[in-house]
Design an enzyme around this catalytic site. Structure first.
Site, PDB file in Angstrom:
ATOM      1  N   TRP A 190       0.827  -1.210   0.000  1.00 42.42           N
ATOM      2  CA  TRP A 190       0.000   0.000   0.000  1.00 42.42           C
ATOM      3  C   TRP A 190       0.859   1.255   0.000  1.00 42.42           C
ATOM      4  O   TRP A 190       0.513   2.247  -0.662  1.00 42.42           O
ATOM      5  CB  TRP A 190      -0.969  -0.025   1.177  1.00 42.42           C
ATOM      6  CG  TRP A 190      -1.819  -1.259   1.141  1.00 42.42           C
ATOM      7  CD1 TRP A 190      -1.851  -2.280   2.055  1.00 42.42           C
ATOM      8  CD2 TRP A 190      -2.720  -1.653   0.087  1.00 42.42           C
ATOM      9  NE1 TRP A 190      -2.718  -3.255   1.643  1.00 42.42           N
ATOM     10  CE2 TRP A 190      -3.268  -2.910   0.444  1.00 42.42           C
ATOM     11  CE3 TRP A 190      -3.113  -1.063  -1.108  1.00 42.42           C
ATOM     12  CZ2 TRP A 190      -4.182  -3.582  -0.355  1.00 42.42           C
ATOM     13  CZ3 TRP A 190      -4.030  -1.731  -1.917  1.00 42.42           C
ATOM     14  CH2 TRP A 190      -4.550  -2.975  -1.539  1.00 42.42           C
ATOM     15  N   ASP A 207      -0.899   6.767   6.598  1.00 42.57           N
ATOM     16  CA  ASP A 207      -2.031   5.873   6.381  1.00 42.57           C
ATOM     17  C   ASP A 207      -2.048   4.914   7.569  1.00 42.57           C
ATOM     18  O   ASP A 207      -1.120   4.134   7.749  1.00 42.57           O
ATOM     19  CB  ASP A 207      -1.826   5.120   5.070  1.00 42.57           C
ATOM     20  CG  ASP A 207      -2.870   4.036   4.806  1.00 42.57           C
ATOM     21  OD1 ASP A 207      -3.749   3.820   5.662  1.00 42.57           O
ATOM     22  OD2 ASP A 207      -2.792   3.392   3.734  1.00 42.57           O
ATOM     23  N   LYS A 219     -11.323  -2.046   8.203  1.00 39.86           N
ATOM     24  CA  LYS A 219     -10.458  -2.977   8.924  1.00 39.86           C
ATOM     25  C   LYS A 219     -10.722  -2.954  10.426  1.00 39.86           C
ATOM     26  O   LYS A 219     -10.654  -3.983  11.079  1.00 39.86           O
ATOM     27  CB  LYS A 219      -8.988  -2.651   8.646  1.00 39.86           C
ATOM     28  CG  LYS A 219      -8.617  -2.769   7.171  1.00 39.86           C
ATOM     29  CD  LYS A 219      -7.189  -2.362   6.920  1.00 39.86           C
ATOM     30  CE  LYS A 219      -6.862  -2.398   5.437  1.00 39.86           C
ATOM     31  NZ  LYS A 219      -6.958  -3.748   4.862  1.00 39.86           N
TER      32      LYS A 219
END
Length: 362
Positions: free
Chosen positions: A102, A172, A196
């Site tokens: 990511w 993030d 999540k």
């Protein structure tokens, strides 16, 4: 059927209390005669929901007053573009630390918009560690430094932030959001996809220091312009109302049932220790991350035998331990043990793993 123990990396398990409350309020939310799914986002009822969600987020994270809290759409991946468009507008330079897929995707997207370099990377060892950095690793004139705090696929996490000095740090935190206290004042921007640890898919939360707003490039799509979203109190268009509502319920659960983020961290540390202690003592199962950088949220592990790993995943699924297959890019197994996973789930998984090892050791 009985509920399974869901170890998915996202969308992930939610607190049962939250699911039960959402079910009870499905047809009639607090006497409004309608579901949150069908009410106007401009209504007084929903206005209270989103304001309560923001207030709870501010309280739990102790967010300073000079930060905006935005409830957005597009997921974390949309922020890969929005961040350089909004914030890489001084020198047009940004430094990224590559600690997994990511972070790499965010880096590649940002390269479309300016002078973007990888200040450090752990790709040399399949992202199994967090690279150590020094102040001189970052360019003096970088508009910001970007990190992915917890790496969902590879199971690593920052225990100490990189030494960026007075440069803007953007993080993030999708797969570790609200899992422990976080000093928001050390960041210019913190954002996370909700699916999540916070709510179902469809929501991203962005926490942004106010002085960074208002500098978006002219080409920035209006939906990616954080100033526009901030001016509209996250209501520029129809937001993901249902997901924001579930987010509010989860925040209430963290505050009232768990006792806040310090208590949540303690709970998560105990839970992760059960699995890591087993992996460290097992002769069959092995963790893949260096000990000092292990995540409390995502625990990848391997057997080292493809057929045996397939057998393990199949038998685990049959036994009610689902979504243990590792990400397609790395294989093996991964147990995501987010906030809502009870310690009982991890203890029973370890019992199953011990039985599997005994049954399949010659």
């Amino acid at each position: 059927m009985a509920r399974v123990f869901n170890f998915s990396a996202g969308p992930s398990t939610l607190p049962e209390k939250v699911l039960e409350q959402a079910a009870a309020e499905m047809m009639d939310y607090q006497g409004s005669g309608q579901s949150v799914m069908e009410m106007s986002h401009r209504s007084k009822v929903f206005d209270k929901i989103i304001k309560d969600a923001e207030a709870l987020m501010r309280e739990l994270y102790n967010i300073p007053d000079n930060y905006k809290v935005l409830f957005l759409q597009g997921g974390a991946s949309a922020q890969f573009s929005a961040i350089p468009l909004n914030f890489m507008n001084g020198t047009g330079k940004a430094d990224y630390i590559i600690t997994g897929q990511w972070a790499k995707k965010a880096f590649q997207e940002a390269q479309k918009y300016g002078d973007v370099v990888a200040a450090a990377s752990s790709a040399d060892k399949t992202f199994s560690y967090i690279p150590k950095t020094k102040a001189e690793d970052f360019r003096e004139d970088a508009d910001y430094v970007y990190i992915c705090m917890n790496n969902t696929i590879y199971g690593t996490v920052y225990k100490e932030l990189p030494p960026v000095g007075d440069k803007v740090l953007i993080a993030d935190v999708s797969s570790c959001a609200l899992s422990e206290p976080l000093d928001i004042s050390k960041f210019g921007v913190v954002y996370f996809g909700a699916q999540k640890n916070v709510a179902p898919a469809g929501l991203v939360v962005a926490i942004i220091r106010e002085d960074l707003l208002g500098k978006a490039r002219d080409i920035t799509p209006v939906m990616m312009n954080y100033q526009v979203q901030a001016d509209a109190d996250s209501l520029y268009n129809t937001p993901p109302c249902w997901t924001i509502y579930i987010c509010k319920l989860v925040l209430e659960w963290i505050k009232n049932d768990i006792g806040g983020l310090a208590a949540m961290k303690e709970r998560n540390e105990k839970k992760a220790a059960v699995l890591y202690n087993f992996l460290d003592s097992s002769k069959m199962f092995k963790g893949t991350v260096v000990k000092e950088d292990r995540s409390l949220m995502n625990v990848p592990f391997v057997i080292g035998d493809d057929e045996l790993e397939k057998k393990f995943i199949a038998e685990a699924t049959e036994a009610g331990f689902v979504n243990l297959k590792g990400h397609r890019s790395v294989g093996g197994m991964r147990a995501s043990i987010y906030n809502a996973m009870p310690i009982e789930g991890v203890e029973k998984l370890v019992e199953f793993m011990a039985e599997f090892e005994k049954a399949n050791t010659k």
